[in-house]
Motif scaffolding. Structure first.
Motif, PDB file in Angstrom:
ATOM      1  N   ALA A   8     -19.911   6.703  23.116  1.00  0.00           N
ATOM      2  CA  ALA A   8     -20.458   7.985  23.515  1.00  0.00           C
ATOM      3  C   ALA A   8     -19.206   8.856  23.314  1.00  0.00           C
ATOM      4  O   ALA A   8     -19.505  10.096  22.853  1.00  0.00           O
ATOM      5  N   LEU A   9     -18.086   8.564  24.068  1.00  0.00           N
ATOM      6  CA  LEU A   9     -16.858   9.539  24.297  1.00  0.00           C
ATOM      7  C   LEU A   9     -16.413   9.940  22.653  1.00  0.00           C
ATOM      8  O   LEU A   9     -16.296  10.892  22.185  1.00  0.00           O
ATOM      9  N   ALA A  12     -19.090  12.067  21.034  1.00  0.00           N
ATOM     10  CA  ALA A  12     -18.684  13.499  21.575  1.00  0.00           C
ATOM     11  C   ALA A  12     -17.529  14.204  20.921  1.00  0.00           C
ATOM     12  O   ALA A  12     -17.620  15.229  20.599  1.00  0.00           O
ATOM     13  N   GLU A  33     -23.275  19.617  24.270  1.00  0.00           N
ATOM     14  CA  GLU A  33     -22.630  18.170  24.287  1.00  0.00           C
ATOM     15  C   GLU A  33     -22.511  17.326  25.420  1.00  0.00           C
ATOM     16  O   GLU A  33     -22.469  16.266  25.254  1.00  0.00           O
ATOM     17  N   LEU A  37     -23.916  13.715  26.338  1.00  0.00           N
ATOM     18  CA  LEU A  37     -22.877  12.757  26.670  1.00  0.00           C
ATOM     19  C   LEU A  37     -23.619  11.981  28.154  1.00  0.00           C
ATOM     20  O   LEU A  37     -23.814  10.845  28.139  1.00  0.00           O
TER      21      LEU A  37
END
Length: 178
Positions: A8-9, A12, A33, A37
């Protein structure tokens, strides 16, 4: 779970880098964003830090915060200083760093107070919902600290030592405060 957070990071980060390409004034993480997240990984705890470089000054670190909006405001102060000033001095960096630190501390105190107020409101609402008489509780100094004896209906589940301490605290307290 750590792998999911990492994915996920990275997603992003990739989206942010693509959006920021060629735009010196873009923020590193937009609100959309950030929310995206959080929707993807709601149990992930985020702490925001930034680091800048300008001329001879390298690794100018900003103080960290848990609050996205404070992090972006702090980032933008540094960004304006670096992009709008022809010559950045150590005094300018120190001044902006100190102001940013104060802003982070003030915002943290505001958030903590809102959390404490919300906790008190929820406790009062739950008490009223049960139809039981609501006894006022002393204000909490921290969301992690609870006065002895404040275990509520689940007090029997509390360790014996804490129950004993709470009983002696209630006995010593003025009437109507517990």
């Amino acid at each position: 779970q750590a792998v999911d957070w990492h994915i996920a990071l990275n997603e992003a980060k990739s989206a942010a880098l693509k959006r920021m390409q060629g735009n010196d004034r873009a923020v590193p993480l937009t609100q959309e964003e950030y929310f995206q997240l959080l929707r993807a990984e709601p149990d992930m705890f985020l702490r925001f830090h930034s680091s800048f470089a300008s001329g001879v000054f390298r690794n100018i670190h900003l103080c960290g915060t848990d609050d996205w909006s404070t992090a972006i405001a702090t980032y933008q102060k540094y960004q304006r200083m670096i992009l709008d000033s022809p010559l950045v001095t150590q005094a300018m960096i120190t001044e902006v760093k100190e102001r940013s630190r104060q802003d982070v501390e003030e915002r943290h105190a505001e958030i903590l107070q809102v959390e404490l107020d919300l906790g008190q409101f929820v406790a009062q609402a739950l008490c009223q919902r049960k139809g039981a008489p609501c006894e006022p509780r002393p204000p909490l100094s921290s969301p992690c600290k609870r006065p002895a004896g404040s275990f509520g209906a689940d007090e029997e589940a509390a360790p014996k030592r804490l129950r004993e301490r709470g009983a002696s605290a209630r006995a010593a307290a003025p009437p109507g405060t517990w």
